[in-house]
Design an enzyme around this catalytic site. Structure first.
Site, PDB file in Angstrom:
ATOM      1  CG  HIS E  16      10.381   2.562   4.899  1.00  0.00           C
ATOM      2  ND1 HIS E  16      11.421   1.771   5.331  1.00  0.00           N
ATOM      3  CD2 HIS E  16       9.414   1.700   4.469  1.00  0.00           C
ATOM      4  CE1 HIS E  16      11.107   0.500   5.176  1.00  0.00           C
ATOM      5  NE2 HIS E  16       9.911   0.423   4.664  1.00  0.00           N
ATOM      6  CB  CYS E  35      11.483  -2.318  -0.277  1.00  0.00           C
ATOM      7  SG  CYS E  35      10.748  -3.716   0.571  1.00  0.00           S
ATOM      8  CG  HIS E  41       6.542   0.424   1.097  1.00  0.00           C
ATOM      9  ND1 HIS E  41       7.810   0.695   0.608  1.00  0.00           N
ATOM     10  CD2 HIS E  41       6.743  -0.405   2.153  1.00  0.00           C
ATOM     11  CE1 HIS E  41       8.713   0.049   1.314  1.00  0.00           C
ATOM     12  NE2 HIS E  41       8.101  -0.617   2.279  1.00  0.00           N
ATOM     13  CG  HIS E  43       5.975  -1.283   6.981  1.00  0.00           C
ATOM     14  ND1 HIS E  43       5.475  -2.391   6.361  1.00  0.00           N
ATOM     15  CD2 HIS E  43       7.118  -0.968   6.314  1.00  0.00           C
ATOM     16  CE1 HIS E  43       6.288  -2.756   5.371  1.00  0.00           C
ATOM     17  NE2 HIS E  43       7.280  -1.907   5.318  1.00  0.00           N
ATOM     18  CG  ASP E  81       2.143   8.042  14.837  1.00  0.00           C
ATOM     19  OD1 ASP E  81       2.024   7.042  14.101  1.00  0.00           O
ATOM     20  OD2 ASP E  81       1.165   8.626  15.344  1.00  0.00           O
ATOM     21  CG  HIS E  82       0.208   9.471  11.259  1.00  0.00           C
ATOM     22  ND1 HIS E  82       0.099   8.569  12.287  1.00  0.00           N
ATOM     23  CD2 HIS E  82      -0.934   9.349  10.530  1.00  0.00           C
ATOM     24  CE1 HIS E  82      -1.066   7.938  12.190  1.00  0.00           C
ATOM     25  NE2 HIS E  82      -1.704   8.377  11.141  1.00  0.00           N
ATOM     26  CD  GLU E 127       9.854  -3.292   7.582  1.00  0.00           C
ATOM     27  OE1 GLU E 127      10.723  -2.424   7.600  1.00  0.00           O
ATOM     28  OE2 GLU E 127       9.860  -4.242   6.765  1.00  0.00           O
TER      29      GLU E 127
END
Lengths: 138, 138, 138, 138, 138, 138
Positions: E16, E35, E41, E43, E81-82, E127
């Site tokens: 994100h 950010c 980037h 998480h 996810d991913h 996070e």
């Protein structure tokens, strides 16, 4: 005979500081930063003791983990827990910095003669979530 | 407006002991056990600060977590880290036991006036892997 | 008087299965999946006991965490550790499923009458890294 | 060609006991303590499988971690999860103690013939937060 | 009927960035720091879904944790996810910042209508090891 | 002179994807699965840097852990944190897959010339709770 490594984890909480008597206060803070605070600081230490040997054909044990725990507590963590590593521990030589590195070596020396039927492989000491040391007797 | 809780984690390593001056050494050890060791012991403390508020419609933040981190470090953990909680900290009243419980209340009192646009909800302090305390300002 | 919550963590390792005697084997597997394996399976359980109260003005304790640990071990974890939760524990009623949810309620009932000067607030039981339950006596 | 070690973590929950049929009940409890409870106990086991090899020049993989996961699940953890290690597992020889040490050797033997293009390096099995074993095929 | 809270943990890995289109690049970096990196980037997110209800008298379940897992995967984590949280997820409104706070609210809204026989109590999203948010539907 | 291993842990959060330009989209998804998502995904990476040497007789340090932290941040994690590993990092060659395995080798190459008085022993990179890689410079 297969060689297996068994690790037992024990914990102790202790105070220490890093300080060289032969140095000035300025030099000590320059080298050790906040670790030189004269009134001490402390850590929750996690100690991992790894032994190696072949599992006994009957019991399946390299060493009885409860017995290993008893050995470590009797000879190491009962003597370090809730202590000051610079002042209270008879097997830490005065003047030896109580760094994670030196503590690994000292703990190895205390434990290695106490083990029977298996050999000490590694002493790992975790000082914070970001720092740990390991010693293999080399 | 939805109410969301945001938690920031910070850490500090400190020495302390539990000791009541008005009590004899025997009474102190009877009550506090090894925690009364006169040469101190210490811990890696983990501090969780929870604030509550509505996420800003533009930024999506209840509070900027980096700003919250800066606040906690400036007012709390920079003053506790690598210190002796009984001797070195101006906002811990002398004679107040530095128990996990009391530290939560004291940290709450230090932080609550520093927050803007959101409210302090909880101070949680983890002393060891087996003990933690929480204070909600009640 | 400020209200602080103190949590003590204890651990036990136990076997169990989920099984309803009145159901067929098919129905048991349909409902409980692998948890119905007739030869049992097991877990490393982590138990978090939270009490609430005001810190004592002298000791700074809501409760002495060592005493709380002793209470939990004596009344709960010494009786559950290395046991079969369906067969070996006198205070788990026969026919009650040993789910994480039910265990929380049963542990609450065992502990609540044992506490003095502070009140039981929460029983949290972690069964795996992915599942836990909490009971607040409501 | 650089040699890199890749580790995949899988988990299983199982029941077991430590018990030697040729010994009396007294001798079993003397040797194994609560681990000899006749009604079993259990653990959340964490299995770490480490392979070594050179990363493929195109994919950058020593081994596809998803494929390694599939191998471990198919040959090991699907056969151990929610089982009784003494009774339910065809590749654990009857009479072999299901100690952490022996399980490492047995898992190594099951997995080593299944790997292609890379070699098995280590089987590490964590039984509790305080005990783990490692086997390197030596 | 006792009220018990059951929590299921699931995980997803996603990319994100935090970025307000109406702001200049300078303003975005001033507010969001690193950010706001335009190339994203990411998480490893850990999601904790807590439901509340009374354990079923027969099964001992507030909800079958495997069924709860299936619900969360189907409606939430398989879709996150991913993925890129700003670009790939149909139930995250465009222009809504993908902060931990907002994600909690959005996940709550997706899940609350899917639960039967028990009520959604809390969405907690971790996070990093230092930041998490919680939403209770208030 | 005893040989001790000291490890420092640092962290970074980054986006990446696994993708071979010479392959079709179908081939990329067949090989890399969801890791080939064209809009990226990301991870919280944990980096463990282990050096070896003999503790200094005066300071007890193999290396000052704070200095090691500064080195790692300056040369590695400040350049990877909140970045896209495929696009933003000058020392990751274009076309090199940003797998955990390759990242270990690349980080080793960046760090090994920066250390004095001690030698780099291992780069360990944890990508998720289930996958990590290690490189020893072999």
């Amino acid at each position: 005979m297969p060689l297996v490594y068994l690790t037992r984890v024990e914990r102790f909480n202790a105070a220490h500081k890093l300080w060289v008597d032969d140095w000035s206060e300025e030099k000590n803070f320059e080298e050790f930063g906040k670790c030189a605070n004269k009134n001490w600081h402390g850590h929750n230490y996690t100690l991992l003791v790894t032994v190696k040997g072949s599992p006994d054909p009957i019991t399946g044990f390299v060493i009885d983990a409860k017995y290993l725990s008893k050995l470590i507590r009797e000879h190491i963590t009962d003597k370090l827990d809730h202590c000051n590593l610079n002042l209270d521990v008879d097997f830490i030589p005065k003047g030896t910095q109580a760094t994670t590195e030196n503590l690994c070596i000292i703990i190895w020396q205390q434990l290695q003669t106490k083990l029977q039927n298996c050999r000490l492989h590694c002493i790992k000491l975790i000082e914070t979530e970001n720092i740990y040391a390991e010693y293999y007797g080399e």
